[in-house]
Write a protein that holds these residues in place. Sequence first.
Motif, short mmCIF file in Angstrom:
data_model
loop_
_atom_site.label_atom_id
_atom_site.label_comp_id
_atom_site.label_asym_id
_atom_site.label_seq_id
_atom_site.Cartn_x
_atom_site.Cartn_y
_atom_site.Cartn_z
N PHE A 84 77.84 21.91 -8.91
CA PHE A 84 77.45 20.51 -8.73
C PHE A 84 76.54 20.36 -7.52
CE2 PHE A 84 78.33 16.26 -6.86
CZ PHE A 84 77.79 15.50 -7.88
N ASN A 85 76.83 21.07 -6.43
CA ASN A 85 75.97 21.01 -5.25
C ASN A 85 74.59 21.58 -5.54
OD1 ASN A 85 77.90 19.81 -3.62
ND2 ASN A 85 78.65 21.75 -2.80
N THR A 86 74.53 22.63 -6.35
CA THR A 86 73.23 23.18 -6.74
C THR A 86 72.43 22.17 -7.55
OG1 THR A 86 74.17 25.42 -6.76
CG2 THR A 86 72.08 25.11 -7.88
N LEU A 87 73.11 21.43 -8.43
CA LEU A 87 72.42 20.38 -9.19
C LEU A 87 71.93 19.26 -8.28
CD1 LEU A 87 74.65 20.06 -12.39
CD2 LEU A 87 72.46 21.25 -12.15
N LYS A 88 72.74 18.93 -7.26
CA LYS A 88 72.30 17.93 -6.29
C LYS A 88 71.05 18.39 -5.55
CE LYS A 88 75.20 15.84 -3.60
NZ LYS A 88 76.33 15.59 -2.65
N LEU A 89 71.05 19.66 -5.18
CA LEU A 89 69.86 20.21 -4.53
C LEU A 89 68.66 20.17 -5.46
CD1 LEU A 89 71.19 23.36 -2.62
CD2 LEU A 89 69.86 21.50 -1.64
N LEU A 90 68.87 20.58 -6.70
CA LEU A 90 67.77 20.72 -7.64
C LEU A 90 67.14 19.38 -7.97
CD1 LEU A 90 66.05 22.38 -9.58
CD2 LEU A 90 67.91 22.24 -11.24
N PHE A 91 67.95 18.41 -8.34
CA PHE A 91 67.42 17.15 -8.84
C PHE A 91 67.32 16.08 -7.74
CE2 PHE A 91 69.24 19.17 -12.65
CZ PHE A 91 68.10 19.22 -13.44
#
Length: 310
Positions: A84-91
């Motif tokens: 989820f944190n990676t998705l927050k970073l990505l988007f």
Amino acid sequence: MTSATIGVRRGRVKGSPLARRRRRVFGPFLAPALILYTVLFMVPTAYSFYASFTSWDGFSNPRWKGTLNYDHLTHDPAFKDAFFNTLKLLFGCGIFLFVLSFAFMLMLREMKGRRFIQGFIFLPHIVSGVALAAFWDFLLNHDGMLNKGLHSFGLGPVDWLKPQWQFDAILVAIVWINTGYYVTILMAGVDRIPPYYYEEAKLAGTNSWQRFRHITLPMSWDVIGTAAVLWTIGTVKIFEFILAFSGSQGNLPSTNQWTSAMYVYGETIGGTSPIYDFGRACAGAVVTLVAVVVVVVVLRRVTSRDRLEL
């Protein structure tokens, strides 16, 4: 002219002496790169995929365990936090980063001495992540520069690094680190647009927004697509800044600040229990790789347009 005739002619061109000569010349030059790519990327990737179905500590022989590692990921809070944190970073971080980079790029194009300012903005990208983490901590800690600035205005100190804000501070720092890099990429795409396009648009009475929408954006679309792919790939590799900023005395940060790279590190040599669980770490890496491939394919489809020849 029939399609059969075209096919014959194409076959003749591909099998012509010139084509064979080119293949003989290019082959020796391409072979070293292909060998290195296979040995350093394809083979480790394939073995990681195999290891994700095993129980492996990195030393003994892997023991096959089927899909148990992937089943574990679906119930592992640490992996869910990391993904989820990676998705927050990505988007989330990515959208803000590109908007900010475009804003800086448009402002710098109209400024004198833009090369100096552009180099100053680019500077954090070339500094070590550990040094940047130390500076960011010095800026935000209780006795840091930001709270001293607030104190000079009669305002009390703010706990910028309390647990529920710490990952947000990391997101802001990553935007700060990468803005100059993407400003440079976007600037390179916009600088190649011939000035007479803008001059004719000004004569036609268009405003700045219309020129941006109808000239700048479409004519740099391929560069934007490439920058988006680079950001997607770079996101899953963000590691050392988070470890240096959030870790303490050699310990890992709490799992609610992990990214996918942090999860792989934590499951292998990072000290989680059980330590050296390479099979589970490989499963997390495979899931992340598949997600990145899907995002990149979607990005390429979304940003694929006819290239404008300038």
